[in-house]
Every structure is written in structure tokens, then in C-alpha cells.
Design a protein around this motif. Structure first.
Motif, short mmCIF file in Angstrom:
data_model
loop_
_atom_site.label_atom_id
_atom_site.label_comp_id
_atom_site.label_asym_id
_atom_site.label_seq_id
_atom_site.Cartn_x
_atom_site.Cartn_y
_atom_site.Cartn_z
N ASP A 11 -8.15 2.48 11.25
CA ASP A 11 -7.48 2.38 10.00
C ASP A 11 -8.01 3.58 9.09
O ASP A 11 -9.18 4.02 9.06
CB ASP A 11 -7.97 1.08 9.11
CG ASP A 11 -7.30 1.08 7.78
OD1 ASP A 11 -5.83 1.26 7.99
OD2 ASP A 11 -7.79 1.01 6.58
N ILE A 12 -7.02 4.40 8.38
CA ILE A 12 -7.42 5.57 7.53
C ILE A 12 -6.92 5.08 6.04
O ILE A 12 -5.72 4.85 5.96
CB ILE A 12 -6.69 6.67 8.02
CG1 ILE A 12 -6.99 7.08 9.66
CG2 ILE A 12 -6.99 7.91 7.17
CD1 ILE A 12 -6.25 8.38 9.95
N THR A 13 -7.93 4.95 5.30
CA THR A 13 -7.66 4.83 3.88
C THR A 13 -7.13 5.72 3.08
O THR A 13 -7.05 6.99 3.64
CB THR A 13 -9.20 4.23 3.21
OG1 THR A 13 -9.75 5.68 2.96
CG2 THR A 13 -10.10 3.27 3.86
N PRO A 14 -6.58 5.53 2.06
CA PRO A 14 -5.84 6.32 1.11
C PRO A 14 -6.81 7.40 0.83
O PRO A 14 -6.37 8.72 0.48
CB PRO A 14 -5.29 5.79 -0.01
CG PRO A 14 -5.27 4.25 0.09
CD PRO A 14 -6.34 4.08 1.43
N GLU A 15 -8.25 7.21 0.59
CA GLU A 15 -9.29 8.39 0.40
C GLU A 15 -9.44 9.04 1.76
O GLU A 15 -10.25 10.14 1.67
CB GLU A 15 -10.62 7.61 -0.17
CG GLU A 15 -10.21 7.04 -1.43
CD GLU A 15 -9.55 5.78 -1.13
OE1 GLU A 15 -9.19 5.15 -2.30
OE2 GLU A 15 -10.01 4.83 0.00
N ASP A 17 -10.98 8.01 4.51
CA ASP A 17 -12.22 7.41 5.26
C ASP A 17 -11.52 6.81 6.53
O ASP A 17 -10.21 6.16 6.47
CB ASP A 17 -12.84 6.09 4.45
CG ASP A 17 -13.23 6.68 3.11
OD1 ASP A 17 -13.72 7.92 2.99
OD2 ASP A 17 -13.48 6.00 2.21
N LEU A 19 -11.94 3.93 9.46
CA LEU A 19 -12.78 2.65 10.05
C LEU A 19 -12.30 2.68 11.47
O LEU A 19 -11.02 2.48 11.66
CB LEU A 19 -12.42 1.52 9.01
CG LEU A 19 -13.19 0.25 9.53
CD1 LEU A 19 -14.63 0.36 9.35
CD2 LEU A 19 -12.83 -1.05 8.48
N PHE A 43 -17.65 4.01 10.84
CA PHE A 43 -17.04 4.07 9.37
C PHE A 43 -17.50 5.63 8.93
O PHE A 43 -18.63 6.05 8.97
CB PHE A 43 -17.73 3.28 8.13
CG PHE A 43 -17.13 3.51 6.92
CD1 PHE A 43 -15.52 3.33 6.74
CD2 PHE A 43 -17.77 3.73 5.91
CE1 PHE A 43 -15.06 3.50 5.30
CE2 PHE A 43 -17.24 3.84 4.64
CZ PHE A 43 -16.12 3.79 4.41
N GLU A 89 -19.02 -2.37 3.17
CA GLU A 89 -19.22 -2.72 1.84
C GLU A 89 -20.35 -2.54 1.13
O GLU A 89 -20.37 -2.02 -0.09
CB GLU A 89 -19.21 -4.42 1.87
CG GLU A 89 -17.49 -4.64 2.11
CD GLU A 89 -16.41 -4.09 1.47
OE1 GLU A 89 -16.56 -4.17 0.24
OE2 GLU A 89 -15.34 -3.55 1.81
N LYS A 92 -20.07 1.33 0.19
CA LYS A 92 -19.14 1.62 -0.64
C LYS A 92 -19.62 1.07 -1.95
O LYS A 92 -19.33 1.76 -3.20
CB LYS A 92 -17.69 0.57 -0.43
CG LYS A 92 -16.95 1.42 0.65
CD LYS A 92 -15.82 0.37 0.89
CE LYS A 92 -14.82 0.99 1.84
NZ LYS A 92 -13.51 0.11 1.92
N SER A 96 -19.74 4.05 -4.52
CA SER A 96 -18.58 4.21 -5.22
C SER A 96 -18.58 4.94 -6.56
O SER A 96 -17.63 5.62 -6.89
CB SER A 96 -17.92 2.75 -5.36
OG SER A 96 -18.67 1.88 -6.26
#
Length: 99
Positions: A11-15, A17, A19, A43, A89, A92, A96
């Protein structure tokens, strides 16, 4: 028995990153491991692995946390996923405000 893919997830986050988790079941353990899995769980932030769990020949199970390599004990694929998500988590929550 040949190596068999158990799961592959990315998975590629909108930012930006990343995973990623890949787990194989092998016909025999990768020494010095006693289980028959070959795995990597990472990650990645800004192109840098900030968390990683894997096993490799000669090293066995280990994780990469806070820039350090530490021993890790694989008990199950589900636990590996849980451990990865707990560390993601935690990372983050600690990072964050600066992101």
C-alpha cells in the motif's frame, strides 16, 4: 513441496509512505530459523526503511526499529502483521508533528 506464496500486500499512502508485506512458506526452514516461512515486512517513509521485520540465512528472524537491528521471534503470520502495525502506529504517533 515448492515455495508457496502465503500473502503479498503493498500500500502506498497519499503521503507516499509504503507499507509492504510478503510471506512465503518454504519446504524447509531458512537457517537458523526453525519455522518454514520466509518473510519481509516494511514501512518506508521518504525512501527510507523506518521499520522492518525479516529473516535471512545466517541471521534468522530480526527487526529494524529506530535505526537498530534487534532479535525478533516469529510466532505466526497474524502476529507478524500485528507487530508491524503496532510499530507503524507507534512511529506515526512519534513523528506526525514533524511530518
Amino acid at each position: 513441496m515448492k515455495a508457496r506464496l502465503i500473502t503479498r500486500f503493498k500500500d502506498i499512502t497519499p503521503e507516499g509512505d509504503i507499507l509492504e508485506l510478503v510471506v512465503w512458506r518454504l519446504p524447509a526452514p531458512v537457517p537458523p530459523c526453525t519455522h518454514d516461512y520466509k518473510y519481509r515486512a516494511v514501512f518506508v517513509v521518504n525512501g527510507e526503511r523506518v521499520i522492518g521485520f525479516d529473516n535471512e540465512r545466517g541471521k534468522g528472524d530480526h527487526c529494524h526499529l529506530q535505526g537498530q537491528e534487534k532479535p525478533y521471534r516469529l510466532t505466526s503470520v497474524d502476529q507478524l502483521i500485528d507487530d508491524l502495525m503496532i510499530e507503524v502506529e507507534r512511529w506515526k504517533n512519534e513523528h506526525s508533528p514533524s511530518r
